[in-house]
Design an enzyme around this catalytic site. Structure first.
Site, mmCIF file in Angstrom:
data_model
loop_
_atom_site.group_PDB
_atom_site.id
_atom_site.type_symbol
_atom_site.label_atom_id
_atom_site.label_comp_id
_atom_site.label_asym_id
_atom_site.label_seq_id
_atom_site.Cartn_x
_atom_site.Cartn_y
_atom_site.Cartn_z
ATOM 1 N N CYS A 48 -0.683 -38.984 -36.183
ATOM 2 C CA CYS A 48 0.157 -37.937 -36.762
ATOM 3 C C CYS A 48 0.115 -36.715 -35.850
ATOM 4 O O CYS A 48 -0.961 -36.218 -35.511
ATOM 5 C CB CYS A 48 -0.356 -37.583 -38.158
ATOM 6 S SG CYS A 48 0.518 -36.202 -38.929
ATOM 7 N N CYS A 51 -1.698 -33.601 -37.717
ATOM 8 C CA CYS A 51 -3.126 -33.517 -38.034
ATOM 9 C C CYS A 51 -4.019 -34.458 -37.232
ATOM 10 O O CYS A 51 -5.243 -34.372 -37.331
ATOM 11 C CB CYS A 51 -3.354 -33.756 -39.521
ATOM 12 S SG CYS A 51 -3.165 -35.483 -40.046
ATOM 13 N N CYS A 97 2.073 -39.169 -43.818
ATOM 14 C CA CYS A 97 0.691 -39.217 -43.371
ATOM 15 C C CYS A 97 -0.199 -39.025 -44.596
ATOM 16 O O CYS A 97 -0.034 -38.056 -45.343
ATOM 17 C CB CYS A 97 0.432 -38.125 -42.342
ATOM 18 S SG CYS A 97 -1.304 -37.955 -41.876
ATOM 19 N N CYS A 100 -2.352 -35.488 -44.237
ATOM 20 C CA CYS A 100 -1.780 -34.143 -44.387
ATOM 21 C C CYS A 100 -0.462 -34.102 -45.163
ATOM 22 O O CYS A 100 0.069 -33.021 -45.404
ATOM 23 C CB CYS A 100 -1.608 -33.489 -43.027
ATOM 24 S SG CYS A 100 -0.302 -34.203 -41.998
ATOM 25 N N HIS A 103 5.870 -35.831 -43.321
ATOM 26 C CA HIS A 103 6.890 -36.872 -43.280
ATOM 27 C C HIS A 103 6.891 -37.525 -41.893
ATOM 28 O O HIS A 103 6.957 -36.838 -40.877
ATOM 29 C CB HIS A 103 8.266 -36.262 -43.562
ATOM 30 C CG HIS A 103 9.403 -37.201 -43.371
ATOM 31 N ND1 HIS A 103 9.758 -38.135 -44.314
ATOM 32 C CD2 HIS A 103 10.272 -37.345 -42.344
ATOM 33 C CE1 HIS A 103 10.809 -38.815 -43.867
ATOM 34 N NE2 HIS A 103 11.132 -38.353 -42.671
ATOM 35 N N ASP A 110 13.029 -55.090 -43.488
ATOM 36 C CA ASP A 110 13.931 -55.859 -42.619
ATOM 37 C C ASP A 110 13.341 -56.072 -41.224
ATOM 38 O O ASP A 110 14.070 -56.193 -40.255
ATOM 39 C CB ASP A 110 15.300 -55.182 -42.529
ATOM 40 C CG ASP A 110 15.237 -53.768 -41.941
ATOM 41 O OD1 ASP A 110 14.141 -53.324 -41.536
ATOM 42 O OD2 ASP A 110 16.284 -53.109 -41.899
ATOM 43 N N ARG A 119 9.489 -52.908 -41.356
ATOM 44 C CA ARG A 119 9.847 -52.075 -40.203
ATOM 45 C C ARG A 119 9.559 -50.624 -40.567
ATOM 46 O O ARG A 119 10.291 -49.995 -41.319
ATOM 47 C CB ARG A 119 11.333 -52.228 -39.851
ATOM 48 C CG ARG A 119 11.804 -51.252 -38.762
ATOM 49 C CD ARG A 119 13.251 -51.498 -38.348
ATOM 50 N NE ARG A 119 14.193 -51.455 -39.450
ATOM 51 C CZ ARG A 119 14.940 -50.389 -39.778
ATOM 52 N NH1 ARG A 119 14.837 -49.277 -39.088
ATOM 53 N NH2 ARG A 119 15.786 -50.454 -40.791
ATOM 54 N N CYS A 121 9.972 -47.315 -39.550
ATOM 55 C CA CYS A 121 10.893 -46.616 -38.665
ATOM 56 C C CYS A 121 10.437 -45.161 -38.589
ATOM 57 O O CYS A 121 10.650 -44.386 -39.514
ATOM 58 C CB CYS A 121 12.293 -46.743 -39.256
ATOM 59 S SG CYS A 121 13.586 -46.042 -38.256
#
Length: 135
Positions: A48, A51, A97, A100, A103, A110, A119, A121
């Site tokens: 991440c 963090c 995450c 923390c 996003h 898929d 997946r 993404c």
């Protein structure tokens, strides 16, 4: 949810670039095909960017053709948090995450041809990459 890593909004803004803040803290999305980690092929560990929590190893990365780095599983089940996302008039699963709450992207069922069928993404700007021997 309460996360182990807590920072004020001012601290997040101070520690992240505008683009990182927009994605990590405001659930934005970078343009497809633009991320610096999209074509990364070296062995290593993805964490991440906000963090440093370890998220994915290079051995789970695959070319999904979607324009964002894709992985078929996280480094461990508790590394990420999965949340229902009904924004944009559709049902998706948001990936955050677990350390923390930032996003990271979305996960879709898929990932055909992968061991999990998933997946993940991810936005490149949400990740840091450390080259190494992780597979």
């Amino acid at each position: 949810m309460s996360y182990p890593v807590q920072r004020s909004d001012a601290e997040w803004r101070q520690n992240l670039t505008d683009e990182e803040y927009a994605v990590l803290r405001q659930a934005g999305t970078e343009r497809p095909g633009t991320g610096e980690l999209l074509d990364e092929e070296r062995a290593g560990l993805y964490s991440c960017r906000a963090c440093g929590n370890e998220l994915f190893v290079s051995g789970t990365k695959f070319d999904s053709g979607c324009g964002w780095p894709s992985f078929y599983e996280s480094v461990r089940p508790d590394a990420v948090e999965l949340l229902e996302d009904r924004s944009l008039g559709m049902a998706r699963t948001e990936v955050r995450c677990a350390s923390c709450g930032s996003h990271l992207g979305h996960v879709f069922p898929d990932g055909f041809g992968t061991p999990t069928g998933d997946r993940y993404c991810m936005n490149s700007v949400a990740l840091s990459f450390e080259p190494g021997t992780q597979e």
